[in-house]
Design a protein around this motif. Structure first.
Motif, PDB file in Angstrom:
ATOM      1  N   ILE A 252     -53.905   4.845   7.132  1.00  0.00           N
ATOM      2  CA  ILE A 252     -53.905   3.995   6.354  1.00  0.00           C
ATOM      3  C   ILE A 252     -53.855   2.271   7.773  1.00  0.00           C
ATOM      4  CG2 ILE A 252     -52.461   2.153   5.155  1.00  0.00           C
ATOM      5  CD1 ILE A 252     -51.602   5.327   4.129  1.00  0.00           C
ATOM      6  N   PRO A 253     -55.480   1.909   7.206  1.00  0.00           N
ATOM      7  CA  PRO A 253     -55.891   0.879   8.083  1.00  0.00           C
ATOM      8  C   PRO A 253     -55.788  -0.452   7.613  1.00  0.00           C
ATOM      9  CG  PRO A 253     -57.884   2.737   6.765  1.00  0.00           C
ATOM     10  CD  PRO A 253     -56.824   2.490   6.291  1.00  0.00           C
ATOM     11  N   LEU A 254     -56.191  -0.890   8.600  1.00  0.00           N
ATOM     12  CA  LEU A 254     -54.925  -2.331   9.066  1.00  0.00           C
ATOM     13  C   LEU A 254     -56.439  -3.438   7.757  1.00  0.00           C
ATOM     14  CD1 LEU A 254     -52.505  -3.182  10.840  1.00  0.00           C
ATOM     15  CD2 LEU A 254     -52.250  -2.403   8.970  1.00  0.00           C
ATOM     16  N   GLU A 255     -56.483  -4.229   7.637  1.00  0.00           N
ATOM     17  CA  GLU A 255     -57.564  -5.296   7.230  1.00  0.00           C
ATOM     18  C   GLU A 255     -56.689  -6.582   8.045  1.00  0.00           C
ATOM     19  OE1 GLU A 255     -57.940  -4.050   2.864  1.00  0.00           O
ATOM     20  OE2 GLU A 255     -57.614  -5.974   3.418  1.00  0.00           O
ATOM     21  N   VAL A 256     -57.809  -6.466   9.269  1.00  0.00           N
ATOM     22  CA  VAL A 256     -57.382  -7.738  10.423  1.00  0.00           C
ATOM     23  C   VAL A 256     -58.110  -9.079  10.408  1.00  0.00           C
ATOM     24  CG1 VAL A 256     -56.668  -7.783  12.350  1.00  0.00           C
ATOM     25  CG2 VAL A 256     -56.127  -5.643  12.004  1.00  0.00           C
ATOM     26  N   CYS A 257     -57.394 -10.017  10.527  1.00  0.00           N
ATOM     27  CA  CYS A 257     -58.637 -11.234   9.618  1.00  0.00           C
ATOM     28  C   CYS A 257     -57.694 -12.667  11.076  1.00  0.00           C
ATOM     29  CB  CYS A 257     -58.534 -11.682   8.886  1.00  0.00           C
ATOM     30  SG  CYS A 257     -58.402 -10.339   7.138  1.00  0.00           S
ATOM     31  N   PRO A 258     -57.901 -11.639  12.423  1.00  0.00           N
ATOM     32  CA  PRO A 258     -57.425 -12.323  12.918  1.00  0.00           C
ATOM     33  C   PRO A 258     -57.412 -13.964  13.513  1.00  0.00           C
ATOM     34  CG  PRO A 258     -59.546 -10.981  14.297  1.00  0.00           C
ATOM     35  CD  PRO A 258     -59.700 -10.786  12.632  1.00  0.00           C
ATOM     36  N   THR A 259     -58.484 -15.713  13.271  1.00  0.00           N
ATOM     37  CA  THR A 259     -59.028 -16.441  12.586  1.00  0.00           C
ATOM     38  C   THR A 259     -58.041 -16.942  11.579  1.00  0.00           C
ATOM     39  OG1 THR A 259     -61.161 -15.911  14.332  1.00  0.00           O
ATOM     40  CG2 THR A 259     -60.680 -18.431  12.687  1.00  0.00           C
ATOM     41  N   SER A 260     -58.478 -16.166  10.569  1.00  0.00           N
ATOM     42  CA  SER A 260     -57.826 -16.374  10.086  1.00  0.00           C
ATOM     43  C   SER A 260     -55.740 -16.504   9.436  1.00  0.00           C
ATOM     44  CB  SER A 260     -57.321 -14.942   8.123  1.00  0.00           C
ATOM     45  OG  SER A 260     -56.740 -15.403   7.248  1.00  0.00           O
ATOM     46  N   ASN A 261     -55.649 -15.684  10.434  1.00  0.00           N
ATOM     47  CA  ASN A 261     -53.787 -15.393  11.010  1.00  0.00           C
ATOM     48  C   ASN A 261     -53.786 -16.672  11.485  1.00  0.00           C
ATOM     49  OD1 ASN A 261     -53.899 -12.095  11.689  1.00  0.00           O
ATOM     50  ND2 ASN A 261     -53.755 -13.091   9.206  1.00  0.00           N
ATOM     51  N   ILE A 262     -54.281 -17.418  12.529  1.00  0.00           N
ATOM     52  CA  ILE A 262     -54.179 -18.524  13.123  1.00  0.00           C
ATOM     53  C   ILE A 262     -54.425 -20.123  12.067  1.00  0.00           C
ATOM     54  CG2 ILE A 262     -55.385 -20.087  15.636  1.00  0.00           C
ATOM     55  CD1 ILE A 262     -54.539 -17.181  16.163  1.00  0.00           C
ATOM     56  N   ALA A 263     -55.499 -20.187  11.552  1.00  0.00           N
ATOM     57  CA  ALA A 263     -55.698 -20.739  10.324  1.00  0.00           C
ATOM     58  C   ALA A 263     -54.622 -20.948  10.000  1.00  0.00           C
ATOM     59  CB  ALA A 263     -57.096 -20.847  10.044  1.00  0.00           C
ATOM     60  N   THR A 264     -53.965 -20.016   9.205  1.00  0.00           N
ATOM     61  CA  THR A 264     -53.035 -20.151   8.532  1.00  0.00           C
ATOM     62  C   THR A 264     -51.911 -20.100   9.195  1.00  0.00           C
ATOM     63  OG1 THR A 264     -52.328 -18.107   8.045  1.00  0.00           O
ATOM     64  CG2 THR A 264     -54.367 -18.990   6.702  1.00  0.00           C
ATOM     65  N   ARG A 265     -51.575 -20.525  10.449  1.00  0.00           N
ATOM     66  CA  ARG A 265     -50.974 -20.572  11.222  1.00  0.00           C
ATOM     67  C   ARG A 265     -49.847 -19.261  10.869  1.00  0.00           C
ATOM     68  NH1 ARG A 265     -50.703 -26.115  13.576  1.00  0.00           N
ATOM     69  NH2 ARG A 265     -52.627 -27.310  12.718  1.00  0.00           N
ATOM     70  N   ALA A 266     -50.584 -18.140  10.931  1.00  0.00           N
ATOM     71  CA  ALA A 266     -49.255 -17.044  10.596  1.00  0.00           C
ATOM     72  C   ALA A 266     -48.988 -16.432  11.984  1.00  0.00           C
ATOM     73  CB  ALA A 266     -49.906 -15.824   9.815  1.00  0.00           C
TER      74      ALA A 266
END
Ligand SMILES: O=C(O)c1cccc(C(=O)CC[C@H]2O[C@@H](n3cnc4c(=O)[nH]cnc43)[C@H](O)[C@@H]2O)c1
Ligand SMILES: [Zn+2]
Length: 352
Positions: A252-266
């Motif tokens: 099951i692949p993950l759709e990883v979005c690194p910059t998004s996770n920083i921008a939303t502070r997740a």
């Protein structure tokens, strides 16, 4: 977005990424509106609080947390008021993708947000399909749709999204999958099971967001209740070794979005992003941009970030691009063609 203080080898990697044919699997329709399109739409609708000045947008697109991001996102959704707005946005998003050598993209669209704001459903479907066909003919970028439920808008939005996705008279030709977006806190995944069951029965693939802003239990729910075939983000999976093993074993692949996770502070910093733990555990990682202009990024930058965090060279980057193709809902012939293009590009780049 390239840091010009980079060493020559890093600059070469940026150039390699820029020309690398790619597939993008996790990118939102409205979240892909370029500053030019947002300011053009904001100027058309002066009652909106969205700035018309592209420079002011940089501040406007700085988020204090995920809830603030969604608030700003919806103010941009409010700018899309006519089928022509929808068509223009979709076509321009494809143009931006083509510039980055994105050959294939599954674009997440939230039809509920448009129909509830008064856009006629038939005109909405025609607008996205018209843009899809024009983009493929003119830019060579193949677009497919994922219709997502904006979960926080409640079961009414789930019912409407399922109806729009499964009614044979409305369902657009480019639709391949069914998703679930928006905040996760206070929006349990299991309540959406009947809507995913309907979509899956109608031949759509299941790709909910999960584990972006809540823990690994949300990812388990996405797998067990919504029969997810890929997970949007899945960031918190890193906290559950059994879940990582399950994702790896069941491919099951993950759709990883690194910059998004920083921008939303997740996630606090890129260095703390669990992408490396995913690859170490054997999970299939795909790299994506999510809402690129809102997060000051694009897909090429996300590949550069992944190269840095995972220590990838050109072959590693080509393999990452290959993951995007293999995890996509392209047919086998389409996958083989795009993988061959990636391989040929990489071989030519590395040839002495
Ligand atoms: O449209 C409405 O009226 C509405 C009412 C209540 C809630 C919502 C939403 O929650 C919309 C969320 C919207 O956000 C999109 N999106 C974009 N990026 C992300 C992300 O990183 N994680 C989750 N959702 C994201 C999503 O596609 C929804 O359309 C709307
Ligand atoms: Zn997303």
């Amino acid at each position: 977005m390239t840091d010009h203080r980079d060493a020559p080898a890093v600059r070469d990697l940026h150039a390699f990424i820029a020309g690398l044919p790619k597939a993008e699997l996790h990118v939102h329709h409205v979240g892909s509106a370029s500053p030019r399109i947002v300011s053009e739409l904001a100027a058309r609708h002066p009652d909106s609080k969205v700035p018309t000045d592209p420079e002011a947008l940089v501040d406007y697109f700085t988020f204090t947390d995920f809830a603030h991001f969604i608030e700003v996102y919806l103010s941009v959704v409010d700018l899309i008021r006519t089928p022509e707005d929808v068509r223009l946005l979709t076509y321009e998003v494809a143009r931006d993708m083509a510039r980055q050598q994105v050959r294939y993209a599954e674009l997440t669209i939230t039809p509920f947000s448009s129909t509830r704001r008064g856009i006629d459903e038939r005109a909405f479907m025609d607008a996205i399909e018209d843009a899809r066909k024009a983009a493929e003919a003119e830019f060579g970028t193949v677009l497919r749709w994922c219709f997502d439920i904006p979960g926080e808008a409640g079961l009414e939005s789930a019912e409407e999204t399922a109806r729009l996705a499964t009614d044979d008279r409305l369902r657009p030709e480019g639709l391949v999958s069914f998703g679930l977006g928006g905040p996760e806190i206070g929006v349990p995944r299991p309540q959406f099971k009947p809507y995913f069951d309907r979509a899956i029965a109608a031949g759509l693939r299941s790709v909910p967001h999960a584990g972006e802003t809540t823990g690994p239990e949300t990812v388990w729910d996405a797998l067990n209740e919504l029969r997810a075939e890929r997970i949007g983000h899945g960031t918190s999976s890193a906290r559950d070794p059994k879940l990582l093993a399950h994702l790896a074993e069941h491919r099951i692949p993950l759709e990883v979005c690194p910059t998004s996770n920083i921008a939303t502070r997740a996630v606090r910093t890129l260095e703390e992003h669990p992408i490396k733990e995913f690859t170490r555990a054997g999970v299939i990682v795909t790299v994506n941009s999510d809402d690129p202009p809102m997060f000051g990024t694009d897909l090429n930058n996300e590949y550069a970030v992944a190269a840095r965090l995972l220590g990838l060279d050109e072959r590693g980057l080509a393999s990452l691009a290959g993951n995007g193709v293999e995890a996509s809902f392209l047919d086998d012939a389409g996958k083989a063609k795009l993988v061959a293009e990636i391989d040929a590009y990489t071989a030519a780049w590395l040839a002495p």
